[in-house]
Design a protein around this motif. Structure first.
Motif, PDB file in Angstrom:
ATOM      1  N   VAL A  65      17.509 -15.739  15.146  1.00  0.00           N
ATOM      2  CA  VAL A  65      18.121 -14.940  16.219  1.00  0.00           C
ATOM      3  C   VAL A  65      17.574 -13.515  16.253  1.00  0.00           C
ATOM      4  N   THR A  66      17.105 -12.997  15.126  1.00  0.00           N
ATOM      5  CA  THR A  66      16.543 -11.643  15.123  1.00  0.00           C
ATOM      6  C   THR A  66      15.043 -11.649  15.409  1.00  0.00           C
ATOM      7  N   GLY A  67      14.410 -12.822  15.284  1.00  0.00           N
ATOM      8  CA  GLY A  67      12.976 -12.896  15.537  1.00  0.00           C
ATOM      9  C   GLY A  67      12.154 -12.158  14.516  1.00  0.00           C
ATOM     10  N   ASN A  68      12.658 -12.065  13.291  1.00  0.00           N
ATOM     11  CA  ASN A  68      11.961 -11.311  12.245  1.00  0.00           C
ATOM     12  C   ASN A  68      12.077 -12.057  10.930  1.00  0.00           C
ATOM     13  N   ARG A  69      10.934 -12.388  10.326  1.00  0.00           N
ATOM     14  CA  ARG A  69      10.922 -13.190   9.101  1.00  0.00           C
ATOM     15  C   ARG A  69      11.121 -12.378   7.832  1.00  0.00           C
ATOM     16  N   ILE A  70      11.386 -11.098   7.965  1.00  0.00           N
ATOM     17  CA  ILE A  70      11.592 -10.288   6.772  1.00  0.00           C
ATOM     18  C   ILE A  70      13.063  -9.897   6.606  1.00  0.00           C
ATOM     19  N   LEU A  71      13.882 -10.217   7.586  1.00  0.00           N
ATOM     20  CA  LEU A  71      15.298  -9.864   7.524  1.00  0.00           C
ATOM     21  C   LEU A  71      16.119 -10.993   6.922  1.00  0.00           C
ATOM     22  N   THR A  72      17.202 -10.623   6.251  1.00  0.00           N
ATOM     23  CA  THR A  72      18.169 -11.592   5.733  1.00  0.00           C
ATOM     24  C   THR A  72      19.569 -11.105   6.101  1.00  0.00           C
ATOM     25  N   PRO A  73      20.576 -11.994   6.063  1.00  0.00           N
ATOM     26  CA  PRO A  73      21.933 -11.553   6.433  1.00  0.00           C
ATOM     27  C   PRO A  73      22.474 -10.420   5.568  1.00  0.00           C
ATOM     28  N   SER A  74      21.922 -10.228   4.370  1.00  0.00           N
ATOM     29  CA  SER A  74      22.436  -9.168   3.507  1.00  0.00           C
ATOM     30  C   SER A  74      22.236  -7.791   4.114  1.00  0.00           C
ATOM     31  N   ILE A  75      21.290  -7.698   5.074  1.00  0.00           N
ATOM     32  CA  ILE A  75      21.046  -6.390   5.701  1.00  0.00           C
ATOM     33  C   ILE A  75      22.228  -5.945   6.549  1.00  0.00           C
ATOM     34  N   MET A  76      23.124  -6.902   6.907  1.00  0.00           N
ATOM     35  CA  MET A  76      24.281  -6.568   7.727  1.00  0.00           C
ATOM     36  C   MET A  76      25.417  -5.958   6.915  1.00  0.00           C
ATOM     37  N   GLY A  77      25.237  -5.810   5.602  1.00  0.00           N
ATOM     38  CA  GLY A  77      26.239  -5.133   4.791  1.00  0.00           C
ATOM     39  C   GLY A  77      27.243  -6.053   4.124  1.00  0.00           C
ATOM     40  N   ARG A 198      25.474 -29.145  16.107  1.00  0.00           N
ATOM     41  CA  ARG A 198      25.731 -29.413  17.522  1.00  0.00           C
ATOM     42  C   ARG A 198      24.857 -28.555  18.451  1.00  0.00           C
ATOM     43  N   ILE A 199      24.382 -27.396  17.958  1.00  0.00           N
ATOM     44  CA  ILE A 199      23.536 -26.543  18.811  1.00  0.00           C
ATOM     45  C   ILE A 199      22.115 -26.453  18.269  1.00  0.00           C
ATOM     46  N   SER A 200      21.779 -27.358  17.353  1.00  0.00           N
ATOM     47  CA  SER A 200      20.467 -27.265  16.699  1.00  0.00           C
ATOM     48  C   SER A 200      19.309 -27.487  17.665  1.00  0.00           C
ATOM     49  N   HIS A 201      19.585 -28.109  18.821  1.00  0.00           N
ATOM     50  CA  HIS A 201      18.512 -28.358  19.787  1.00  0.00           C
ATOM     51  C   HIS A 201      17.945 -27.053  20.355  1.00  0.00           C
ATOM     52  N   ALA A 202      18.705 -25.961  20.234  1.00  0.00           N
ATOM     53  CA  ALA A 202      18.269 -24.687  20.833  1.00  0.00           C
ATOM     54  C   ALA A 202      17.544 -23.782  19.838  1.00  0.00           C
ATOM     55  N   PHE A 203      17.509 -24.152  18.567  1.00  0.00           N
ATOM     56  CA  PHE A 203      16.938 -23.239  17.561  1.00  0.00           C
ATOM     57  C   PHE A 203      15.472 -22.923  17.836  1.00  0.00           C
ATOM     58  N   ASP A 204      14.679 -23.957  18.112  1.00  0.00           N
ATOM     59  CA  ASP A 204      13.241 -23.734  18.332  1.00  0.00           C
ATOM     60  C   ASP A 204      12.964 -22.957  19.616  1.00  0.00           C
ATOM     61  N   VAL A 205      13.901 -22.972  20.551  1.00  0.00           N
ATOM     62  CA  VAL A 205      13.745 -22.193  21.787  1.00  0.00           C
ATOM     63  C   VAL A 205      14.143 -20.735  21.544  1.00  0.00           C
ATOM     64  N   LEU A 206      15.220 -20.522  20.790  1.00  0.00           N
ATOM     65  CA  LEU A 206      15.700 -19.158  20.544  1.00  0.00           C
ATOM     66  C   LEU A 206      14.664 -18.310  19.817  1.00  0.00           C
ATOM     67  N   ILE A 207      13.878 -18.948  18.968  1.00  0.00           N
ATOM     68  CA  ILE A 207      12.908 -18.166  18.195  1.00  0.00           C
ATOM     69  C   ILE A 207      11.787 -17.633  19.086  1.00  0.00           C
ATOM     70  N   LEU A 208      11.679 -18.152  20.314  1.00  0.00           N
ATOM     71  CA  LEU A 208      10.664 -17.653  21.242  1.00  0.00           C
ATOM     72  C   LEU A 208      11.029 -16.279  21.801  1.00  0.00           C
ATOM     73  N   GLY A 209      12.310 -15.910  21.698  1.00  0.00           N
ATOM     74  CA  GLY A 209      12.736 -14.614  22.216  1.00  0.00           C
ATOM     75  C   GLY A 209      13.763 -14.770  23.329  1.00  0.00           C
ATOM     76  N   ARG A 210      14.446 -13.660  23.636  1.00  0.00           N
ATOM     77  CA  ARG A 210      15.550 -13.688  24.596  1.00  0.00           C
ATOM     78  C   ARG A 210      15.100 -14.134  25.986  1.00  0.00           C
ATOM     79  N   GLU A 211      14.040 -13.501  26.516  1.00  0.00           N
ATOM     80  CA  GLU A 211      13.626 -13.800  27.877  1.00  0.00           C
ATOM     81  C   GLU A 211      13.161 -15.247  28.017  1.00  0.00           C
ATOM     82  N   GLN A 212      12.355 -15.704  27.066  1.00  0.00           N
ATOM     83  CA  GLN A 212      11.862 -17.081  27.148  1.00  0.00           C
ATOM     84  C   GLN A 212      13.001 -18.079  27.024  1.00  0.00           C
ATOM     85  N   ALA A 213      13.958 -17.791  26.127  1.00  0.00           N
ATOM     86  CA  ALA A 213      15.079 -18.715  25.948  1.00  0.00           C
ATOM     87  C   ALA A 213      15.916 -18.805  27.226  1.00  0.00           C
TER      88      ALA A 213
END
Length: 319
Positions: A65-77, A198-213
């Protein structure tokens, strides 16, 4: 070799290594009462597999969802909030209250606090108006710094003995997962995983970015909000079970990308979970049964994860 054969072959090898790690952990050094030992170790293996599942899935989805392979959820605090909760309990009520508080009560309070914090943050910053994910991540970082500063402020006024005891509880411990928490953890993880499936069908589309999705017909805002809530539950359960882990998710997901050679979620998700099981169960087996070391596995994993983080920075993976 055809291109699609590589991730399948990698998954098969990782599954075999994960099963080998589990078999070694369950059987090495067993003497005497086998049923008791297998039941005792089986609970530990189940706990480690739960943590591997939570960390691997949450990290992959957060990077999607962030489109960044260096981020992890721990960055959210999340980690900082975990530390703040425990510090506040000791600061206001004393370490004796924290030590005598039932594990189930601590687990429930920590999961509720971390999940509630994440949902409120997502609701405030993402679901209303036209605010972006980048702003949400930035505010998460700011909240993390705030939580750490509040924790440091309260820790400075603690009794030295209480401070030392409190510090010990901040290190992730993969060898002391409370078996009484496994049932409720399984239910929470199963619910979050079912929602993700149940929403796994959208994962590969979401990684393309907001506009493309959006152009491809994906209800972007609703889908990302659901994924963020799933991430919040998984991270909260993993943190409440073993404590804060900063670089573990980055380690297994980065290795999964390198080994699979593809970013498709049908391969990356299971590969990340299997690598997590190999790291936790295999690593715990080596430390406890082979080398008889007392070194905490979390220290080694965080060290390796930190190296991966530096390598990714140097290679310019951050976008």
């Amino acid at each position: 070799m055809p291109r699609l054969d590589r991730p399948i072959l990698v998954l098969a090898i990782l599954a075999a290594l994960a099963l080998l790690s589990i078999a070694a952990f369950m059987t090495l050094g067993v003497r005497g009462n086998w049923p008791f030992v297998l039941e005792y170790r089986g609970r530990k293996v189940l706990g480690l597999m739960l943590v591997a599942w939570c960390v691997g899935v949450s990290t992959v989805l957060f990077q999607t969802v962030t489109g960044n392979r260096i981020l992890t959820p721990s960055i959210m605090g999340f980690d900082a909030l975990f530390v703040l909760i425990r510090t506040a309990v000791v600061f206001f009520f004393g370490f004796g209250v924290l030590a005598t508080l039932p594990d189930q009560a601590q687990f429930g309070a920590e999961v509720l606090a971390m999940t509630g914090f994440a949902v409120l943050l997502f609701q405030w910053l993402f679901l209303r108006g036209q605010r972006s994910l980048h702003l949400m991540v930035l505010v998460g970082i700011v909240f993390g710094v705030l939580f750490r500063n509040l924790s440091a402020f309260m820790q400075r006024m603690l009794d030295p003995v209480e401070f030392q005891s409190l510090q010990d509880s901040f290190f992730a411990s993969f060898g002391r997962i409370d078996p009484t928490l496994l049932g409720v953890s399984l239910l929470l993880v199963a619910g979050a995983s079912l929602a993700a499936w149940r929403i796994s069908h959208a994962f590969d589309v979401l990684i393309l970015g907001r506009e493309q999705a959006i152009s491809l017909g994906v209800p972007y805002r609703r889908m990302v909000a659901a994924i963020l809530c799933i991430i919040a539950v998984l991270v909260a359960v993993a943190t409440a079970l073993v404590g804060p882990v900063t670089f573990f998710g980055l380690l297994v997901v980065s290795l999964a990308h390198v080994l699979c050679g593809t970013g498709r979620h049908r391969y990356i998700l299971p590969a990340s979970v299997l690598l997590g099981i190999i790291c936790l169960v295999g690593g715990q087996t080596l430390l406890e049964r082979v080398f008889a070391f007392d070194t905490a596995l979390s220290i080694i994993i965080e060290f390796l994860g930190g190296l991966i983080f530096i390598i990714l920075l140097i290679r310019g993976a951050a976008r």
